[in-house]
Design a protein around this motif. Structure first.
Motif, PDB file in Angstrom:
ATOM      1  N   ILE A  43       8.817  45.139  11.620  1.00 15.72           N
ATOM      2  CA  ILE A  43       9.225  46.251  12.580  1.00 15.72           C
ATOM      3  C   ILE A  43      11.242  46.163  12.411  1.00 15.72           C
ATOM      4  O   ILE A  43      11.815  46.979  12.606  1.00 15.72           O
ATOM      5  CB  ILE A  43       9.371  45.043  14.083  1.00 15.72           C
ATOM      6  N   ASN A  44      11.513  44.927  11.566  1.00 16.90           N
ATOM      7  CA  ASN A  44      13.131  45.021  11.144  1.00 16.90           C
ATOM      8  C   ASN A  44      13.312  46.964  10.198  1.00 16.90           C
ATOM      9  O   ASN A  44      13.877  47.355  10.353  1.00 16.90           O
ATOM     10  CB  ASN A  44      13.473  43.938  10.979  1.00 16.90           C
ATOM     11  N   MET A  45      11.845  46.624   9.560  1.00 15.73           N
ATOM     12  CA  MET A  45      11.808  48.133   8.881  1.00 15.73           C
ATOM     13  C   MET A  45      12.357  49.417   9.055  1.00 15.73           C
ATOM     14  O   MET A  45      12.814  49.882   8.948  1.00 15.73           O
ATOM     15  CB  MET A  45      11.349  47.706   7.447  1.00 15.73           C
ATOM     16  N   ALA A  46      11.509  49.595  10.510  1.00 15.03           N
ATOM     17  CA  ALA A  46      11.368  50.893  11.045  1.00 15.03           C
ATOM     18  C   ALA A  46      12.756  50.525  11.247  1.00 15.03           C
ATOM     19  O   ALA A  46      13.388  51.546  11.593  1.00 15.03           O
ATOM     20  CB  ALA A  46      10.152  50.380  12.024  1.00 15.03           C
ATOM     21  N   VAL A  47      12.538  49.805  12.400  1.00 17.80           N
ATOM     22  CA  VAL A  47      14.649  49.824  13.167  1.00 17.80           C
ATOM     23  C   VAL A  47      15.360  50.080  12.252  1.00 17.80           C
ATOM     24  O   VAL A  47      16.106  50.466  12.268  1.00 17.80           O
ATOM     25  CB  VAL A  47      15.156  48.151  14.121  1.00 17.80           C
ATOM     26  N   LEU A  48      15.166  49.468  11.108  1.00 14.93           N
ATOM     27  CA  LEU A  48      16.221  49.828   9.785  1.00 14.93           C
ATOM     28  C   LEU A  48      16.486  51.255   9.826  1.00 14.93           C
ATOM     29  O   LEU A  48      17.589  51.932   8.963  1.00 14.93           O
ATOM     30  CB  LEU A  48      16.130  48.992   8.961  1.00 14.93           C
ATOM     31  N   ILE A  49      14.980  51.829   9.644  1.00 16.58           N
ATOM     32  CA  ILE A  49      14.661  53.227   9.044  1.00 16.58           C
ATOM     33  C   ILE A  49      15.734  53.948   9.551  1.00 16.58           C
ATOM     34  O   ILE A  49      16.569  55.001   9.246  1.00 16.58           O
ATOM     35  CB  ILE A  49      13.689  53.194   8.532  1.00 16.58           C
ATOM     36  N   ALA A  72      22.073  48.919   5.640  1.00 14.91           N
ATOM     37  CA  ALA A  72      20.840  48.930   6.637  1.00 14.91           C
ATOM     38  C   ALA A  72      19.629  49.422   5.700  1.00 14.91           C
ATOM     39  O   ALA A  72      18.324  48.522   5.990  1.00 14.91           O
ATOM     40  CB  ALA A  72      20.910  50.332   7.555  1.00 14.91           C
ATOM     41  N   VAL A  73      19.793  50.042   4.632  1.00  6.94           N
ATOM     42  CA  VAL A  73      18.508  50.439   3.650  1.00  6.94           C
ATOM     43  C   VAL A  73      18.309  49.446   2.755  1.00  6.94           C
ATOM     44  O   VAL A  73      17.281  49.442   2.430  1.00  6.94           O
ATOM     45  CB  VAL A  73      19.181  51.682   2.301  1.00  6.94           C
ATOM     46  N   TYR A  74      19.057  48.840   2.246  1.00  7.73           N
ATOM     47  CA  TYR A  74      19.130  47.729   1.925  1.00  7.73           C
ATOM     48  C   TYR A  74      18.072  46.610   1.804  1.00  7.73           C
ATOM     49  O   TYR A  74      17.315  45.141   1.650  1.00  7.73           O
ATOM     50  CB  TYR A  74      20.076  46.989   1.197  1.00  7.73           C
ATOM     51  N   SER A  75      18.685  45.790   3.574  1.00 12.48           N
ATOM     52  CA  SER A  75      17.829  45.098   4.423  1.00 12.48           C
ATOM     53  C   SER A  75      16.202  45.765   4.851  1.00 12.48           C
ATOM     54  O   SER A  75      15.159  44.800   4.710  1.00 12.48           O
ATOM     55  CB  SER A  75      18.667  44.960   5.554  1.00 12.48           C
ATOM     56  N   ALA A  76      16.229  47.103   5.070  1.00 11.50           N
ATOM     57  CA  ALA A  76      14.808  47.253   4.944  1.00 11.50           C
ATOM     58  C   ALA A  76      14.356  47.038   3.561  1.00 11.50           C
ATOM     59  O   ALA A  76      13.719  46.870   3.830  1.00 11.50           O
ATOM     60  CB  ALA A  76      15.120  48.716   5.551  1.00 11.50           C
TER      61      ALA A  76
END
Length: 445
Positions: free
Chosen positions: A103-109, A298-302
């Protein structure tokens, strides 16, 4: 091949890694993260619905309070050496942690899509002002390609870029504010009449500012795990974040107030608004640098979220794939129109998620927060996992209800955070025999 390995980041989820982030680096990292166009837009929402000084007092108080959970998760990262999503493994178990990571990856993308478009708009304006050439899709793609190249270098590259970009942003923001004060009577903002344009009350304004700080919770440990000490992780983050909030939201409030006083329309593109004052180019550069620094994070955290789903994955692979996805996603028509709905989604999803993690670490015990968490195999091995998921779903439901159905006059962010953490703590204390006891061998998970 050796040269490529040296250029690419070798970041992992492992808790054992060198600490590279000093005090100034931490301050500039969070300064660069939060001096961003979306934070400027937040400041624009507050005026003229609130008196200017009331708006700025709300920004200060809301940032000081809202940054506390951000600091706590960042401190967890510094103490344990683990990134944000790996920290969720003890409370939620491996399966719950992976779901939250996806979910976090989708939101950050999605967040990166918005940031890339804003950066492209600013760069397009700057280049068209200087040369007359305009091509928004090309500029958007170019901005995101730069982001991906920086992320591929890993956290060391990000720390260097953020430091210089933050200095550039502060300098350019000072130029913009100086020019505003030079060409217009900024003191007139102090006597500006209140006018309800965005439906912002004092309570809602406070909640928006708090929610802005909370939006960084899911990423803070990804960076603060590299801080050289806990003291640096706390005070570097606190001072950098609050200063950035005052600069960015203050700039937004000033621009919004002056636009109303001069009869100009508010807009999602502050560059075009500021161009009416005769100095759109410096404003475009502020927006460009600010969005780029936030987008990089954002991209790094994703990428780190993706690695938590598959811990054995080499860092550069998800970084490159996510980068390609963000390049094309930024070109989706009308994506910027969903900005406010997106902020509501972030609050509903991640405020309760990390309320559980903070309660687990600081109230139930710190044992077991180590690289052993990455070896867990059983899907719901932790006795707290079901309680954590129930607490999270309860918090998310409350956030949705108090935001969309029956909004609270003082906002939902803080109540949801406190209630979700309390539900988890109470459930573990009541139902788990030894809630602070954490298994230490792989077979125990």
């Amino acid at each position: 091949m050796t040269i490529i390995k040296r250029v690419l980041g070798q970041d992992t989820l492992d808790a054992h890694h060198s600490k590279s982030l000093g005090a100034f680096g931490t301050v500039f990292l969070w300064l660069g993260a939060n001096v961003v166009v979306t934070t400027i837009l937040t400041g624009m929402l507050l005026v003229p619905d609130l008196p200017f000084m009331t708006a700025m007092g709300t920004v200060l108080l809301g940032s000081l309070i809202g940054a506390v959970p951000l600091l706590l998760v960042g401190l967890m990262g510094q103490h344990t050496g683990l990134p944000s999503m790996a920290l969720t493994r003890r409370a939620y178990g491996p399966l719950g942690s992976k779901v939250i990571s996806l979910i976090n990856m989708a939101v950050l993308i999605a967040w990166s899509w918005i940031q890339a478009l804003l950066a492209g708009m600013s760069l397009d304006y700057a280049i068209s002002s200087a040369t007359g050439y305009s091509n928004l899709p090309l500029m958007t793609i170019l901005c995101e390609v730069i982001v991906v190249l920086v992320v591929l270098r890993g956290h060391l590259g990000i720390e260097k870029v953020e430091r210089w970009a933050a200095l550039a942003m502060v300098g350019l923001a000072a130029i913009v504010l100086y020019q505003l004060n030079r060409h217009y009577d900024v003191t007139s903002l102090l006597d500006m009449p209140i006018e309800s344009r965005n439906g912002i009350t004092l309570g809602i304004a406070f909640d928006i500012v708090v929610a802005t700080a909370f939006s960084w919770i899911s990423s803070s440990a990804d960076y603060n795990r590299n801080c050289k000490s806990g003291r640096i992780a706390i005070w570097g983050t606190y001072s950098g974040y609050v200063l950035a909030a005052m600069i960015a939201m203050g700039l937004g409030a000033v621009v919004s107030g002056l636009s109303v006083l001069t009869g100009m329309p508010q807009t999602y593109d502050p560059t075009r608004l500021l161009s009416g004052f005769g100095f759109g180019l410096p404003a475009a550069l502020v927006v460009f640098f600010s969005v780029m620094t936030t987008n990089i994070m954002a991209v790094y955290s994703a990428t780190m979220s993706c690695m938590n789903v598959s811990p054995g994955m080499a860092f550069w692979k998800p970084a490159l794939i996510i980068g390609v996805v963000t390049v094309f996603g930024a070109l989706i028509p009308g994506i910027l129109d969903q900005f406010q709905n997106f902020l509501l989604l972030v609050g509903a999803l991640f405020i309760p998620a990390f309320a559980v993690v903070i309660a687990d670490y600081f109230l139930l015990g710190k044992a077991g927060y180590s690289s052993e968490l990455l070896k867990a195999r059983h899907q719901l091995g932790r006795p707290t996992a079901k309680i954590a998921i129930c607490a999270y779903l309860s918090g998310a439901a409350l956030a949705a209800y108090w935001t969309l159905v029956s909004p609270l006059s003082f906002g939902a962010s803080l109540p949801v955070f406190v209630i979700t953490g309390a539900i988890y703590w109470f459930g573990c204390t009541l139902l788990v025999r030894h809630p602070s006891a954490v298994p230490h061998s792989e077979e125990d998970y």
